[in-house]
Motif scaffolding. Structure first.
Motif, PDB file in Angstrom:
ATOM      1  N   ALA A  85      -5.245  -2.391  -2.061  1.00 60.20           N
ATOM      2  CA  ALA A  85      -5.152  -2.408  -3.527  1.00 60.20           C
ATOM      3  C   ALA A  85      -4.686  -1.054  -4.068  1.00 60.20           C
ATOM      4  CB  ALA A  85      -6.509  -2.775  -4.132  1.00 60.20           C
ATOM      5  N   ILE A  86      -5.215   0.029  -3.527  1.00 60.52           N
ATOM      6  CA  ILE A  86      -4.827   1.372  -3.982  1.00 60.52           C
ATOM      7  C   ILE A  86      -3.343   1.603  -3.745  1.00 60.52           C
ATOM      8  CG2 ILE A  86      -5.069   3.853  -3.487  1.00 60.52           C
ATOM      9  CD1 ILE A  86      -8.083   3.238  -2.922  1.00 60.52           C
ATOM     10  N   PHE A  87      -2.877   1.332  -2.532  1.00 60.61           N
ATOM     11  CA  PHE A  87      -1.491   1.610  -2.183  1.00 60.61           C
ATOM     12  C   PHE A  87      -0.527   0.612  -2.834  1.00 60.61           C
ATOM     13  CE2 PHE A  87      -3.481   4.482   0.643  1.00 60.61           C
ATOM     14  CZ  PHE A  87      -2.529   5.422   1.007  1.00 60.61           C
ATOM     15  N   SER A 104       4.527   2.000  -2.705  1.00 59.68           N
ATOM     16  CA  SER A 104       5.523   1.009  -2.284  1.00 59.68           C
ATOM     17  C   SER A 104       4.926   0.112  -1.200  1.00 59.68           C
ATOM     18  CB  SER A 104       6.750   1.728  -1.722  1.00 59.68           C
ATOM     19  OG  SER A 104       6.428   2.353  -0.488  1.00 59.68           O
ATOM     20  N   PRO A 105       5.571  -1.023  -0.942  1.00 53.72           N
ATOM     21  CA  PRO A 105       5.101  -1.882   0.152  1.00 53.72           C
ATOM     22  C   PRO A 105       5.090  -1.150   1.500  1.00 53.72           C
ATOM     23  CG  PRO A 105       6.607  -3.100  -1.242  1.00 53.72           C
ATOM     24  CD  PRO A 105       6.652  -1.672  -1.699  1.00 53.72           C
ATOM     25  N   GLN A 106       6.060  -0.258   1.717  1.00 52.51           N
ATOM     26  CA  GLN A 106       6.107   0.492   2.970  1.00 52.51           C
ATOM     27  C   GLN A 106       4.914   1.449   3.084  1.00 52.51           C
ATOM     28  OE1 GLN A 106       7.925   0.079   5.683  1.00 52.51           O
ATOM     29  NE2 GLN A 106       6.699   1.677   6.638  1.00 52.51           N
ATOM     30  N   GLU A 131      -5.156  14.032   4.948  1.00 52.15           N
ATOM     31  CA  GLU A 131      -3.719  14.309   4.884  1.00 52.15           C
ATOM     32  C   GLU A 131      -2.957  13.148   4.239  1.00 52.15           C
ATOM     33  OE1 GLU A 131      -0.162  14.809   8.111  1.00 52.15           O
ATOM     34  OE2 GLU A 131      -2.032  15.862   8.534  1.00 52.15           O
ATOM     35  N   LEU A 132      -3.261  11.930   4.650  1.00 56.56           N
ATOM     36  CA  LEU A 132      -2.565  10.764   4.124  1.00 56.56           C
ATOM     37  C   LEU A 132      -2.812  10.604   2.624  1.00 56.56           C
ATOM     38  CD1 LEU A 132      -2.206   7.473   6.012  1.00 56.56           C
ATOM     39  CD2 LEU A 132      -2.755   7.389   3.606  1.00 56.56           C
ATOM     40  N   THR A 162       2.610  12.326  -4.412  1.00 55.60           N
ATOM     41  CA  THR A 162       3.717  11.452  -4.805  1.00 55.60           C
ATOM     42  C   THR A 162       3.337  10.522  -5.953  1.00 55.60           C
ATOM     43  OG1 THR A 162       4.415  11.460  -2.494  1.00 55.60           O
ATOM     44  CG2 THR A 162       5.434   9.830  -3.905  1.00 55.60           C
ATOM     45  N   HIS A 163       2.070  10.111  -5.982  1.00 55.03           N
ATOM     46  CA  HIS A 163       1.602   9.126  -6.968  1.00 55.03           C
ATOM     47  C   HIS A 163       0.316   9.614  -7.639  1.00 55.03           C
ATOM     48  CE1 HIS A 163       4.455   6.349  -5.124  1.00 55.03           C
ATOM     49  NE2 HIS A 163       3.924   6.655  -3.950  1.00 55.03           N
TER      50      HIS A 163
END
Length: 126
Positions: free
Chosen positions: A27-29, A34-36, A68-69, A76-77
């Motif tokens: 849900a967060i991503f 993006s889907p990737q 890190e991730l 980016t977001h």
């Protein structure tokens, strides 16, 4: 903040709640990325859940990887900040049900009360 959220990820994994965590990460991503990015995060999660369960990685590795991730994702977001922050504050807690068992008689007692004898029939050819 990312380290706290990464600790939340570890908490889910240590409490065998990988499916619930997978739904939250997805849900967060999905909302902010993006889907990737979602697919990559879920792949990392699946690999780490398996490796942690098999004692192939350490808890520190899980925290470092997710720190890190999540940091990179936030860079980016930035709109995902509140979702990621929520991940660290709502990590599940393990509950323990405490009960009692009362047994009378002889034999094995598994999970319930038992009154009287237990007869176990075995084969003679053993």
């Amino acid at each position: 903040m990312s380290t706290g959220a990464a600790s939340g990820v570890l908490s889910y994994l240590l409490q065998d709640q990988a499916d619930a965590l997978r739904a939250r990460i997805s849900a967060i991503f999905r909302r902010a990325g993006s889907p990737q990015e979602e697919a990559t995060a879920l792949q990392v999660l699946d690999e780490q859940a398996t490796a942690l369960a098999r004692h192939k990685i350490t808890q520190r590795t899980v925290i470092d990887t997710w720190t890190e991730l999540l940091s990179a994702f936030l860079d980016t977001h930035p709109s995902a900040r509140s979702d990621i922050e929520e991940l660290k504050t709502t990590a599940p807690t393990k509950t323990v049900n405490i009960g009692s068992q009362h047994n009378h008689g002889s034999g094995a007692f598994i999970g319930n009360d038992h009154y009287g004898d237990i007869n176990i029939n075995t084969r003679d050819d053993r």
